[in-house]
Design an enzyme around this catalytic site. Sequence first.
Site, mmCIF file in Angstrom:
data_model
loop_
_atom_site.group_PDB
_atom_site.id
_atom_site.type_symbol
_atom_site.label_atom_id
_atom_site.label_comp_id
_atom_site.label_asym_id
_atom_site.label_seq_id
_atom_site.Cartn_x
_atom_site.Cartn_y
_atom_site.Cartn_z
ATOM 1 N N GLU A 281 62.640 8.368 -15.159
ATOM 2 C CA GLU A 281 61.383 8.987 -15.576
ATOM 3 C C GLU A 281 60.468 8.014 -16.309
ATOM 4 O O GLU A 281 59.518 8.414 -16.974
ATOM 5 C CB GLU A 281 61.679 10.222 -16.423
ATOM 6 C CG GLU A 281 62.457 11.261 -15.623
ATOM 7 C CD GLU A 281 62.783 12.520 -16.407
ATOM 8 O OE1 GLU A 281 62.470 12.566 -17.609
ATOM 9 O OE2 GLU A 281 63.342 13.448 -15.814
ATOM 10 N N LYS B 153 59.807 24.614 -14.061
ATOM 11 C CA LYS B 153 59.969 23.660 -12.968
ATOM 12 C C LYS B 153 59.812 24.416 -11.651
ATOM 13 O O LYS B 153 60.623 25.293 -11.337
ATOM 14 C CB LYS B 153 61.349 22.994 -13.032
ATOM 15 C CG LYS B 153 61.534 22.067 -14.226
ATOM 16 C CD LYS B 153 62.944 21.512 -14.267
ATOM 17 C CE LYS B 153 63.111 20.475 -15.365
ATOM 18 N NZ LYS B 153 64.523 20.025 -15.494
#
Length: 435
Positions: free
Chosen positions: A205, A344
């Site tokens: 990330e 999400k």
Amino acid sequence: MSIITDVYAREVLDSRGNPTLEVEVYTESGAFGRGMVPSGASTGEHEAVELRDGDKSRYNGLGTEKAVDNVNNIIAEAIIGYDVRDQQAIDRAMIALDGTPNKGKLGANAILGVSIAVARAAADYLEVPLYNYLGGFNTKVLPTPMMNIVNGGSHSDAPIAFQEFMIMPVGASTFKEALRWGAEVFHALKKILKERGLETAVGDEGGFAPKFEGTEDGVETILKAIEAAGYEAGENGIMIGFDCASSEFYDKERKVYDYTKFEGEGAAVRTSAEQIDYLEELVNKYPIITIEDGMDENDWDGWKALTERLGGRVQLVGDDFFVTNTDYLARGIKEEAANSILIKVNQIGTLTETFEAIEMAKEAGYTAVVSHRSGETEDSTIADIAVATNAGQIKTGSLSRTDRIAKYNQLLRIEDQLGEVAQYKGIKSFYNLKK
């Protein structure tokens, strides 16, 4: 003119070099939308099913040709002829077509790709930005970013159990300013790591994955970077957040949080009560404002105890705990477990269900944090969703890697387009905390 005439999916690669889906939707008018689907590394056991081929001779079994075929040969036939603006009807039709509680037949990745592409095609047809199409005239709040600048756990090879160490520029006055603060801290941290002889390669990330001596070493190094960048730690500046991803090191048989899984021999092994005590110690010691998945996804008693202990002081976010599912969220609200939900889109599989989860959270006084996955693409839909829903918070990685920066850059564009209407709430995004 707004009728869907064609739906087409192809296999593309995500930020980890693994296959994922890209879906295109076309209408009679020529309006067009494209959606790309993210993928997670640490996944909740209750998430919607990400359909993979399982053929070990191709992409190590991670191919998505089955999901592609499901879009091109099953879903396309079912939704061609629908008005592209009827998002809910299309999403419900796909859910019914799948017929399973976890989208295991067609695959949540297949369904989500279509859902995103439909929304983008509708926005294109109406000639409005995606956030405006999804959110309407009241769209105005730019999200406070959770910036994952240190990666641990399943997202790196660093010997730290907690998966993410984040900074949140809660004292900034605009999103543009918040992004600058974050970038400057990121570069200050890189300099400090180099001076210590630590690794500055980045994880999935975009955060650094150095071999810190432990959790507290990680936090204290970040605090030094905040100071070195010229900012203060706290409510008027930058605060700290964790994604513990506790399910990744929870031992179900022994019912303990086994830090040795990531930190090696000699690391702590904690009961639920001891895990809560440890998190409270960290909150008392450092300027921490948010903790994600502090307890295992099935440790409901632990979650309730953690919320009772820290819920008025810290945002307690359920990710694996809620998996963007209104059934789990409703139970959490009823039992007063957690006070926030991570959103999400691929955990649930459609935009309709995603928006329902955000709405349920807000009605209950929970915050909602719109989030990326560790396996991302250049698709920036979640940036538009965060603004469309006035969610107030977004979690989309560090200040490196184009798959993360794409979302930040889209938010800069949106803030620019909104002009004087745009609001950045910073610390006020944590509206359910008492302090």
